[in-house]
Write a protein that holds these residues in place. Sequence first.
Motif, PDB file in Angstrom:
ATOM      1  N   GLU A 172      24.473  71.086  41.458  1.00 35.27           N
ATOM      2  CA  GLU A 172      25.156  72.316  41.893  1.00 35.27           C
ATOM      3  C   GLU A 172      24.151  73.418  42.198  1.00 35.27           C
ATOM      4  O   GLU A 172      23.208  73.655  41.443  1.00 35.27           O
ATOM      5  N   GLY A 173      24.335  74.053  43.365  1.00 33.86           N
ATOM      6  CA  GLY A 173      23.471  75.162  43.769  1.00 33.86           C
ATOM      7  C   GLY A 173      22.224  74.752  44.517  1.00 33.86           C
ATOM      8  O   GLY A 173      21.504  75.618  45.035  1.00 33.86           O
ATOM      9  N   GLU A 174      21.937  73.451  44.599  1.00 33.26           N
ATOM     10  CA  GLU A 174      20.734  72.981  45.289  1.00 33.26           C
ATOM     11  C   GLU A 174      21.052  72.643  46.749  1.00 33.26           C
ATOM     12  O   GLU A 174      22.137  72.141  47.057  1.00 33.26           O
ATOM     13  N   ASN A 175      20.078  72.890  47.633  1.00 31.31           N
ATOM     14  CA  ASN A 175      20.203  72.455  49.021  1.00 31.31           C
ATOM     15  C   ASN A 175      19.771  70.997  49.103  1.00 31.31           C
ATOM     16  O   ASN A 175      18.631  70.663  48.771  1.00 31.31           O
ATOM     17  N   LEU A 176      20.690  70.124  49.531  1.00 29.48           N
ATOM     18  CA  LEU A 176      20.440  68.688  49.533  1.00 29.48           C
ATOM     19  C   LEU A 176      20.536  68.140  50.951  1.00 29.48           C
ATOM     20  O   LEU A 176      21.569  68.291  51.607  1.00 29.48           O
ATOM     21  N   SER A 177      19.483  67.508  51.401  1.00 30.29           N
ATOM     22  CA  SER A 177      19.487  66.922  52.736  1.00 30.29           C
ATOM     23  C   SER A 177      20.298  65.624  52.714  1.00 30.29           C
ATOM     24  O   SER A 177      20.449  64.990  51.657  1.00 30.29           O
ATOM     25  N   PRO A 178      20.806  65.192  53.878  1.00 25.38           N
ATOM     26  CA  PRO A 178      21.507  63.907  53.926  1.00 25.38           C
ATOM     27  C   PRO A 178      20.645  62.752  53.416  1.00 25.38           C
ATOM     28  O   PRO A 178      21.146  61.862  52.726  1.00 25.38           O
ATOM     29  N   ALA A 179      19.356  62.789  53.720  1.00 24.01           N
ATOM     30  CA  ALA A 179      18.457  61.724  53.257  1.00 24.01           C
ATOM     31  C   ALA A 179      18.356  61.714  51.737  1.00 24.01           C
ATOM     32  O   ALA A 179      18.349  60.650  51.104  1.00 24.01           O
ATOM     33  N   THR A 180      18.297  62.895  51.137  1.00 21.48           N
ATOM     34  CA  THR A 180      18.212  62.985  49.675  1.00 21.48           C
ATOM     35  C   THR A 180      19.462  62.415  49.026  1.00 21.48           C
ATOM     36  O   THR A 180      19.392  61.645  48.057  1.00 21.48           O
ATOM     37  N   ILE A 181      20.620  62.782  49.558  1.00 21.41           N
ATOM     38  CA  ILE A 181      21.886  62.288  49.017  1.00 21.41           C
ATOM     39  C   ILE A 181      21.990  60.776  49.203  1.00 21.41           C
ATOM     40  O   ILE A 181      22.368  60.042  48.283  1.00 21.41           O
ATOM     41  N   PHE A 182      21.624  60.308  50.406  1.00 25.25           N
ATOM     42  CA  PHE A 182      21.718  58.874  50.694  1.00 25.25           C
ATOM     43  C   PHE A 182      20.830  58.059  49.754  1.00 25.25           C
ATOM     44  O   PHE A 182      21.270  57.068  49.168  1.00 25.25           O
ATOM     45  N   ASN A 183      19.586  58.498  49.590  1.00 20.07           N
ATOM     46  CA  ASN A 183      18.657  57.754  48.734  1.00 20.07           C
ATOM     47  C   ASN A 183      19.127  57.721  47.279  1.00 20.07           C
ATOM     48  O   ASN A 183      18.967  56.712  46.581  1.00 20.07           O
ATOM     49  N   ALA A 184      19.713  58.829  46.819  1.00 20.87           N
ATOM     50  CA  ALA A 184      20.142  58.917  45.426  1.00 20.87           C
ATOM     51  C   ALA A 184      21.410  58.120  45.154  1.00 20.87           C
ATOM     52  O   ALA A 184      21.554  57.502  44.092  1.00 20.87           O
ATOM     53  N   VAL A 185      22.353  58.122  46.103  1.00 18.95           N
ATOM     54  CA  VAL A 185      23.660  57.502  45.883  1.00 18.95           C
ATOM     55  C   VAL A 185      23.680  56.035  46.327  1.00 18.95           C
ATOM     56  O   VAL A 185      24.166  55.163  45.603  1.00 18.95           O
ATOM     57  N   TRP A 186      23.165  55.766  47.507  1.00 19.58           N
ATOM     58  CA  TRP A 186      23.210  54.397  48.027  1.00 19.58           C
ATOM     59  C   TRP A 186      22.139  53.510  47.382  1.00 19.58           C
ATOM     60  O   TRP A 186      22.307  52.314  47.280  1.00 19.58           O
TER      61      TRP A 186
END
Length: 234
Positions: A172-186
């Motif tokens: 929460e409150g962090e700027n997250l790039s699509p690549a960051t989200i993808f790498n962490a979740v997928w």
Amino acid sequence: MEKNKILIIEDVPEMADLIALYVQNAGMEALVYSTAEEAEASLRGQVPHAVLLDLNLPGMSGMDFLKKFRAEYKDSIPVIIVSARDADEDIINALDLGADEFVTKPFSPRVLIARLEANLRRVTKSEAAAEESIQFGEYTIFERSCVLKKGAAKVRLSAREFDVLDYLAHHEGENLSPATIFNAVWKVPFGDNTAVAVYIQRLRKKIEKDPQNPEYIKTIFRYGYRFVNPTKDK
């Protein structure tokens, strides 16, 4: 979004219809049965979120149904007795068997629904206390059970949708790039991170009042996304 299912056991059709109407007007699903036997058979297919139970029933009594229900299903499901029997002995017996409240006929339907909703909120709070959870606005993320609820109602999410939302909420409150989200979740070395935008869109449709003007999952121009939790700002 999954509606709360309320089991109504009432043998007077006019009373059953009235209670069902108020339950439906409150945004819940009414499962109406005129006998305890029919209601008991229905439990094999689905367990309700709460029960509104008359005591004077043909065949199996309301007391007997309550005793069996408490023996077979979790105690956290609220059971509210709705009965014309108002003797102290009846009230004490029902509470001893596991009823949460006793409402005497005649009653105000609005008051009955208010008590029902209060009991459902209590269940949500106790579930949140039993496991780690994150609350934002009207929503609660239950970590262990991988469930999102709006109030007491479960919001239907796929496993991937839940994982994306859970990751955003934890950052929460962090700027997250699509690549960051993808790498962490997928959690795969290669892949198309445009999938993130698809899942963000799905989540917004399910949790935002206005998906085009999101309150929780913000788009950060030229960067990605930021999860905002207005609950923490209060």
